[in-house]
Design a protein around this motif. Structure first.
Motif, short mmCIF file in Angstrom:
data_model
loop_
_atom_site.label_atom_id
_atom_site.label_comp_id
_atom_site.label_asym_id
_atom_site.label_seq_id
_atom_site.Cartn_x
_atom_site.Cartn_y
_atom_site.Cartn_z
N ARG A 12 25.37 24.61 14.22
CA ARG A 12 26.28 25.91 14.17
C ARG A 12 27.50 25.70 13.38
O ARG A 12 27.72 26.51 12.51
N PRO A 13 28.39 24.63 13.50
CA PRO A 13 29.57 24.65 12.41
C PRO A 13 29.09 24.47 11.22
O PRO A 13 29.76 24.88 10.29
N LEU A 14 27.91 23.54 10.89
CA LEU A 14 27.37 23.42 9.41
C LEU A 14 26.97 24.73 8.93
O LEU A 14 27.26 25.01 7.54
N THR A 15 26.30 25.60 9.69
CA THR A 15 25.72 26.96 9.32
C THR A 15 26.95 27.88 8.75
O THR A 15 26.84 28.57 7.92
N VAL A 389 28.52 37.17 15.08
CA VAL A 389 29.55 37.22 13.89
C VAL A 389 28.95 36.35 12.65
O VAL A 389 28.96 36.82 11.44
N ILE A 390 28.20 35.24 12.79
CA ILE A 390 27.25 34.70 11.96
C ILE A 390 26.40 35.42 11.31
O ILE A 390 25.97 35.55 10.07
N GLU A 391 25.60 36.32 12.17
CA GLU A 391 24.60 36.95 11.56
C GLU A 391 25.30 38.19 10.72
O GLU A 391 24.56 38.65 9.59
N ALA A 392 26.38 38.97 11.18
CA ALA A 392 27.15 39.72 10.29
C ALA A 392 27.54 39.29 9.07
O ALA A 392 27.28 40.15 8.18
#
Length: 564
Positions: A12-15, A389-392
């Motif tokens: 997750r943090p790497l992505t 948030v990541i997907e957005a």
């Protein structure tokens, strides 16, 4: 379970970090440049100082108006072409229906700027049309209707495929009821079938609008002939012409993104809104009708659109590639393979440009595919907080044309405080391609993850498999076809990308897009069109061959499983 959670916790943090570098920071620096005109010099002085001068200028008003006019015009023209054809395709027995569908897919295989160059060669004074018929349509081509015409021929398949599938799902049974009560065929379609297809149709119209206002090549080539500037060309002028005005380019970029975001918000709202209930129970779909006396006119309409959207640009490109000189015209004595020989001998760097583009396309496809898998995994299989948030953020480039992404990368990686920068290297092009095209693998991969039942992973975990092994042996084989399809799409588009390549390609480096563009500008049109023709063939056949091989492998594997 702790060992199983560790990879997911690291992923997750790497992505998120990768998204920040690839997507977020370029847009942040566009916003900072729009607010602080001297941010490039490391100063936050005079915020919003240039806001009124830029947004209150006649140039901005004209460019914004032309952008909206272009988007609306292309939507209307695409609808006029696509909706009647879609209705015929879905509601009537059309001879060769699958062949027409395939032909209407071909415009997507021809980059818009290449198709536009083909139309210029055909309709310019003493172009191919005038040579063959004596008709000069140059005044039409180099006009607002001409730009709309050319762009609509590239965009109409978006509406055609959406509308035809929607009409097919609805069928003719509802309109048949209105026919019983006295409505004619036209009135039944207009009052019943078309309103039922409104959600799918409206979403495709808004998608065409967004595509049109973001297109660079066609307005840049045709609009320059009669002073038709849009926001995209205004951004390019601000970046590339002296004096360079980065604050103005940033403000124009924000204005263009705002229009794009409104269009995509409307598209998402319509696409996710509740659809009309047109299928229920076991009601059979009404059979398609015979075209009767309209068979000939219908086939003629399909043939005409297929020729204009696919045949005419390809023929113009091939004719130019085979011509010894443009002034020699279409005479048999003027035809030969000299341009292809020049390309294959690499005297002008054509093969180098193709090799660079194909290599960058492969790298961009791999990186975008891997990042798409990571985003889909952490948003669909990871903890819920933060996943949205990541997907957005991953979908943010949907609202940004290539010229905006290029500007963001210029602003970001030219900061004086940076100890190292990918600017003026091939890495900057990879970053641009991944940023522009990332939404495609994310969309494909997220959909693939949604189709995989979590119980399969749970069963593997119960039997002792770690999270990493479960992903390797269960998830990846199931989502691989969708990921590969998305990667092939990224490769095809990245290998022929134009606007970002024009703005940020390293000095002395050509890609397919920049090579063709510069050959056209410099008068070496024959070699440019030879490269264009080869690029279309290569970037179309390679993905098709890979997909065909995968399908054969899957059928072979299925047959072996059935045998056992």
């Amino acid at each position: 379970m702790q060992g199983g959670q560790a990879p997911r916790g690291i992923l997750r943090p790497l992505t998120a970090a990768a998204l920040i570098v690839v997507v977020v920071l370029p847009f942040v620096f566009i916003l900072l440049q729009a607010i602080f005109p001297e941010i490039g010099a490391g100063s936050f002085a005079r915020p919003f100082d240039h806001l009124h001068a830029t947004l209150g200028s006649e140039d901005f008003t004209r460019q914004a108006r032309n952008t909206l006019l272009l988007g609306v015009g292309v939507v209307l023209a695409s609808s006029v072409i696509a909706v009647p054809l879609a209705a015929i395709r879905a509601l009537y027995r059309l001879p060769g229906a699958l062949i027409w569908d395939l032909l209407f897919l071909v415009p997507f295989m021809i980059p818009p700027y290449i198709a536009t160059l083909g139309w210029i060669l055909s309709l310019q004074p003493m172009g191919y049309l005038q040579q063959l018929t004596g008709v000069n349509l140059a005044p039409f081509l180099f006009s607002y209707p001409g730009i709309v015409f050319v762009m609509a021929l590239h965009s109409f398949p978006v509406i055609y495929f959406a509308a035809s599938r929607s009409f097919a799902a609805i069928g003719s049974r509802f309109s048949d009821v209105s026919r019983v009560f006295g409505a004619g065929p036209g009135r039944a379609f207009w009052r019943v079938t078309l309103p039922l297809a409104t959600p799918a149709l409206a979403a495709s119209l808004l998608l065409v609008f967004a595509m049109s206002i973001e297109e660079y090549g066609t307005p840049a080539v045709l609009g320059a002939q009669f002073g038709f500037e849009v926001l995209v060309t205004g951004i390019d002028t601000s970046i590339s012409d002296w004096p360079i005005d980065l604050p103005k380019a940033a403000l124009l970029s924000l204005a263009l993104m705002a229009i794009s975001l409104v269009a995509f918000a409307m598209q998402k709202r319509i696409a996710t809104a509740r659809d009309f209930d047109v299928v229920g129970g076991k009601t059979p779909r009404a059979p398609t009708r015979s075209l009767g006396v309209w068979r000939g006119p219908a086939l003629g309409a399909f043939a005409l659109v297929a020729f204009l959207s696919t045949g005419a640009p390809l023929l113009a490109i091939l004719a130019t590639a085979l011509s010894r000189t443009l002034s020699g015209g279409l005479a048999v004595s003027n035809m030969g393979l000299q341009n292809f020989e020049a390309v294959l001998s690499d005297r002008s760097g054509a093969l180098s440009a193709m090799g660079t583009s194909l290599g960058l396309g492969v790298i961009a496809a791999l990186l975008a595919g891997l990042l798409g898998i990571a985003i889909a995994y952490v948003t669909r299989r990871g903890p819920k907080p933060g996943g949205g948030v990541i997907e957005a953020l991953a979908m943010l480039p949907n609202a940004a044309p290539g010229v905006v992404v290029a500007l963001g990368l210029i602003l970001l990686w030219n900061q004086p405080a940076l100890p190292i920068t990918p600017y003026n290297t091939l890495a900057i092009l990879v970053l641009a391609y991944v940023c522009i095209l990332l939404p495609q693998p994310v969309r494909y991969t997220v959909a693939a993850f949604q189709q995989v039942n979590p119980s399969l992973e749970a069963a593997a975990r119960v039997h002792g498999a770690s999270a990493a092994r479960t992903a390797q042996r269960i998830l990846m084989p199931l989502v691989a076809p969708s990921v590969l399809a998305a990667m092939l799409l990224v490769f095809t588009v990245a290998a022929r990308e134009l606007v970002a390549s024009l703005l940020i390609a390293p000095v002395g480096t050509d890609t397919i897009g920049t090579y063709i563009w510069r050959q056209f500008d410099q008068g070496s049109v024959g070699e440019g069109m030879a490269v264009a023709f080869l690029a279309i063939v290569v970037t179309t056949l390679i993905p098709l061959a890979i997909l065909s091989a995968i399908r054969k492998f899957e059928r072979s594997a299925s047959a072996q499983q059935a045998a056992f």
